[in-house]
Scaffold this active site. Sequence first.
Site, PDB file in Angstrom:
ATOM      1  CD  GLU A  85       9.440  26.568  29.174  1.00 48.52           C
ATOM      2  OE1 GLU A  85       9.738  25.392  28.670  1.00 48.52           O
ATOM      3  OE2 GLU A  85       9.760  27.277  29.616  1.00 48.52           O
ATOM      4  CG  HIS A 149       4.337  25.826  31.432  1.00 46.86           C
ATOM      5  ND1 HIS A 149       5.019  25.635  31.992  1.00 46.86           N
ATOM      6  CD2 HIS A 149       4.054  25.041  30.290  1.00 46.86           C
ATOM      7  CE1 HIS A 149       6.638  24.556  31.290  1.00 46.86           C
ATOM      8  NE2 HIS A 149       5.679  25.045  29.801  1.00 46.86           N
ATOM      9  CB  ALA A 197       5.015  18.845  40.363  1.00 46.38           C
ATOM     10  CG  HIS A 223      13.436  21.717  43.213  1.00 42.23           C
ATOM     11  ND1 HIS A 223      13.222  23.025  44.143  1.00 42.23           N
ATOM     12  CD2 HIS A 223      12.018  22.447  42.110  1.00 42.23           C
ATOM     13  CE1 HIS A 223      12.579  23.134  44.428  1.00 42.23           C
ATOM     14  NE2 HIS A 223      12.122  23.313  42.336  1.00 42.23           N
ATOM     15  N   PRO A 224      16.746  23.217  44.156  1.00 44.48           N
ATOM     16  CG  PRO A 224      16.181  25.040  43.373  1.00 44.48           C
ATOM     17  CD  PRO A 224      15.743  23.937  42.746  1.00 44.48           C
ATOM     18  CD  GLU A 225      12.030  25.752  47.605  1.00 45.26           C
ATOM     19  OE1 GLU A 225      11.331  25.020  46.946  1.00 45.26           O
ATOM     20  OE2 GLU A 225      11.726  26.591  46.532  1.00 45.26           O
ATOM     21  CG  ASP A 232      14.957  17.038  43.040  1.00 42.36           C
ATOM     22  OD1 ASP A 232      13.529  16.999  42.852  1.00 42.36           O
ATOM     23  OD2 ASP A 232      14.910  16.991  41.595  1.00 42.36           O
ATOM     24  CE  LYS A 239       8.322  16.126  39.700  1.00 47.56           C
ATOM     25  NZ  LYS A 239       8.305  17.372  39.433  1.00 47.56           N
ATOM     26  CB  SER A 506      -6.543  34.590  -7.834  1.00 47.52           C
ATOM     27  OG  SER A 506      -5.469  35.045  -7.706  1.00 47.52           O
TER      28      SER A 506
END
Lengths: 671, 671
Positions: A85, A149, A197, A223-225, A232, A239, A506
């Site tokens: 990445e 991304h 997402a 995920h922190p949120e 999660d 997804k 060459s």
Amino acid sequence: MSEKGNREAPPLDTGGRELTMVNETQHTCSASSSSKSDGGSSSGSESSKDSSRCSTPVLDADRHERLREKMRRRLDSGDRWFSLEFFPPRTANAAVNLISRFDRMAAGGPLFVDVTWHPAGDPASDKETSSMIIANTAVNYCGLETILHMTCCNQTKDDITANLQKAKRLGLKNIMALRGDPVGEEWEEEVDGFNYAVDLVKHIRNEFDDYFDVCVAGYPKGHPEAESYEADLRHLKEKVLAGADFIITQLFFRSETFLKFMKDCQAIGITCPIIPGIFPIQGYHSLRQLVKLSKLEVPQEIKDVIEPIKDNDAAIRNYGVELAVSMCRELLDSGVVHGLHFYTLNREVATTEVLKRLGMWNEDPRRPLPWAVSAHPKRRVEDVRPIFWASRPKSYIYRTQEWDDFPNGRWGNSSSPAFGELKDYYLFYLKSKSPREELLKMWGEELTGEESVFEVFTCYITGEPNKNGHKVTCMPWNDDPLATETNLLKDQLEKVNRRGILTINSQPNINGKPSTDPIVGWGPSGGYVFQKAYLEFFTSSEIVTALLKVLKKYELRVNYHIVNVKGQNITNAPDLQPNAVTWGIFPGREIIQPTVVDPVSFLSWKDEAFALWIEQWAKLYEEESPSRMIIQYIHDNYYLVNLVDNDFPLENCLWQVVDDTFELLNSPTQK
Amino acid sequence: MSEKGNREAPPLDTGGRELTMVNETQHTCSASSSSKSDGGSSSGSESSKDSSRCSTPVLDADRHERLREKMRRRLDSGDRWFSLEFFPPRTANAAVNLISRFDRMAAGGPLFVDVTWHPAGDPASDKETSSMIIANTAVNYCGLETILHMTCCNQTKDDITANLQKAKRLGLKNIMALRGDPVGEEWEEEVDGFNYAVDLVKHIRNEFDDYFDVCVAGYPKGHPEAESYEADLRHLKEKVLAGADFIITQLFFRSETFLKFMKDCQAIGITCPIIPGIFPIQGYHSLRQLVKLSKLEVPQEIKDVIEPIKDNDAAIRNYGVELAVSMCRELLDSGVVHGLHFYTLNREVATTEVLKRLGMWNEDPRRPLPWAVSAHPKRRVEDVRPIFWASRPKSYIYRTQEWDDFPNGRWGNSSSPAFGELKDYYLFYLKSKSPREELLKMWGEELTGEESVFEVFTCYITGEPNKNGHKVTCMPWNDDPLATETNLLKDQLEKVNRRGILTINSQPNINGKPSTDPIVGWGPSGGYVFQKAYLEFFTSSEIVTALLKVLKKYELRVNYHIVNVKGQNITNAPDLQPNAVTWGIFPGREIIQPTVVDPVSFLSWKDEAFALWIEQWAKLYEEESPSRMIIQYIHDNYYLVNLVDNDFPLENCLWQVVDDTFELLNSPTQK
């Protein structure tokens, strides 16, 4: 036995032994059937190209598979792989460096690279540093399978569609679908907007059907949120259900974290590949910053090691490599991990070191062709190029990027597709990697005559320092030091450059060396490669006049093209046909002839080759300065010459041609 | 120097020496520019083919020129040439013989052949013996540039247009426009009808623009029905003005007759080529008949010689040859004659003899490709064929005649174009040349088992007589004796055929022999030709089972395809790709690979190869007879196998593969 065969009842009279059978009715070829899964969406022209691939050489299944298929094939065969990445750089100079890094790291054989999306950096623009253009460079010019991304929050549906369309147009076939960080603190869901997402995944599938391979992010710690780890996981499953093909995870510090996460994913029915994101710690500050952004907690045992050595970059990097290697080993040994994704932070050393220690860095990458194959889906079937751009492949790709016709995977009719305008050649990735001061040291602060120029060429060939003690490591026509193969010709090249035959390209003649030859080999093993001797140089009209007399003796053996900047062109090429100068014979395949000397494209190359004298060299000096006028004189009066010795099984006669030419020039009657 | 260059001002700084220059703007290639003169009439698809020819190998300018251009080029270069006239035969058997004669006489290198139009013989029909079909065979299957005669009197405009359209569809590009003999004695002009050849010339130009090259007849003594010699000259000029491209004359007996005629033509402004028609006297009766038809008078000095020897055919022919040679010498020595047109009367000996004595018979015809190139305008760009039909090229052309896609002159995508149905294979020109009785003598009046079949194959290879004392000079798969090239493999072939490996096609490996090699050479001089060893045979399932075990040891080196009549197919061909087995490297050209082993077309060949057992061999015997059942058993149970040794620089390993197979079969454990 063909892997492609349907398993059928054994044939008659084989005594019951099982044989893999190819059924008679299976007349489709694998290339066209694999292209089918591209979906009917909008790849019409592409699939019609693919459908004529049966009869043309396909060196590498990779060239025809989409990323998820490559991944699947690695999984099935148990081959380990890695990916890298990168993020878009801030300046054009940094971009030039990053692209060199792409080329170097491509040598290790990554399955893909991915380029992050920086909403603040105008990521979809045509700027040299935008996410879009960096990804474009990776796929088209470096030949790397590439994931771009893309984030969706705070963007309109139309903008996102336009970005995806642009990515598609540029030849990108893989998208990492992300939400992105909300701009303000107080983020709120928009009704009918892109809030997660999953909305972007759905949008891609709605608007582009199966065209893109879609990747999504997984969070081994949640995920922190997210409300919870479990919640999660459910989001992740959504997804995947919305159409994601595989998952790359956020970084983590302990292999158990990932292995538990993977198990939990499987438990709730996520079956697609999940690739662990590996972050080799490379420095105290970068670690702190990343941890802050990702809201991850660094385990105490790591903190305990790092804090005492926080000012010793080398020690931290060594520790980071050690840590990454042992974590990767645990992952691989678990038996459920086959691929590793590396967060490189745009640096080379740590990641390369980890990969080498894991034995995953491909030390001996097979060249499928003598030049790097573009990863653009339209272009990956290309299998013939003119030899002229051998040292400037990115320029060739750039100048032919508008071609959509590679009939039968061949470079096709050279007289019909127009080469891109030369005005574009100053594009940043065609620039020299070296700054002006460096170039002046190599090519001369002050030129005193044509002989000073001869000396620059000679020093580049020999690798000896020039009279000011500087090595000449690049030339306007060769941005890199001499190729190993050209080294085979070093002594002769030195001799002729000293006398004003200023060589820029060459190759030696090769009469059937194994395709695995470390210097001249390419293509699958078990084959044989061949070359006709080739020599390309600038030289004065005086030498050209003598050369033409000498060439009469070699009329049947040597083909020549001689052109000046005005386009006056002298050649003995029959009917302006291309001359194949590199070809290979492989088991079970058609002949492959990846390099030709082509009379028509030579005239396009001529423009570029002459322009480089002015743009890269003359312009280093003040206008009206003697140095600049010397280069200008050469540009205006020299000829560009190429010679091919058709008698590849015999000793290369081109040196004799040049010797004869100098002999003629020195003979009393000539004077 | 390129012959194609425009002469321009000399380049800078060459000291005033003149150089042939190719101007930069001249980007068109000669192939496409020459095709331009085909006119826009209706050759759209053809010219688009031609326009992509630059980048593909063009071995022979002849393949891209129309007849009048070839003629013009010969005239410009001073090369002498000849052409041959034939008439359609009465029976199908005679047609088979005539076609063999075409093939043999093609070896001498005629510029063209022409086929006369027999209004009484249903000349435009699809009968095997019609003028149309004989001309079709010459152009498509024998690869000869062909002129079809056509007469116009007593025919409707629609009929004539339909005939011309049919000729065009069949690939004929040249018409000899004639009036034809009126049916009754009392011929009268029809108002608005086709009364004279000039009407037909005008019609061709009106309806087909410049598509056809048109030839007309000239009468050195004046047409017998013309008012006068001068009036006839004026008629001839009208025909030329109406659009005729060249003139072929009626026969004559003295060179002065032709030379005066030519001078008179030029005097009244006829500038196109005028080709003398040469009639070597071959017998008393044919001379009398021809004289009667043409209303010519035989000079007294010739009558004086012939009358006394009128019953001695050989003596007359010798005299005829002598007479023709001396007249042709006078014509050629005049300096105004470059080409000679021969009235062959469908016979070979006299014309060939005259040509040999004149030194115009091409003793060493260069093969432009290893197989005979079709002269069909659409097909002349074809440059790859599967090896399977090597001994049955007419069958291959027939079965692929509906293909209109030879992308880039390549054989192209083998999986898309359908092969013609096998039901058509009984077409007369695919028949054996030998009658049933002859075949029975060669292949056995009565077979006693599979071993009798092995013996037939072995005798064909060795050239030794069979046990009944008959030589086996053809096989269902090979209508001619063994090729010189195959002779190189004779000893090994004999050995394996004796043991039931029934070979039908093979070639030795060749590692870079000069393209002028008398046995394996082809293509322009100065090149190198290569081959991979190839072996194709029928064999029992017992041998196939052992062979497959042995082939495991050779997996990387040998490609194989093994198929039975039901289409059960075993192969290790990667991705069903074609394997190039013959290729050539030439000065100033792309690689040419004229022969491939192609997995897909192999299955079409398989149908034909198995069917030949039944159609050509089994059906020689009574139904239910033991002989017939033996062949039927082989047809039903044997496999067709092909093997390619990819390691062409090493010694051919295919014989070792076969030896290993027999060893395995004979080993105690196997039994």
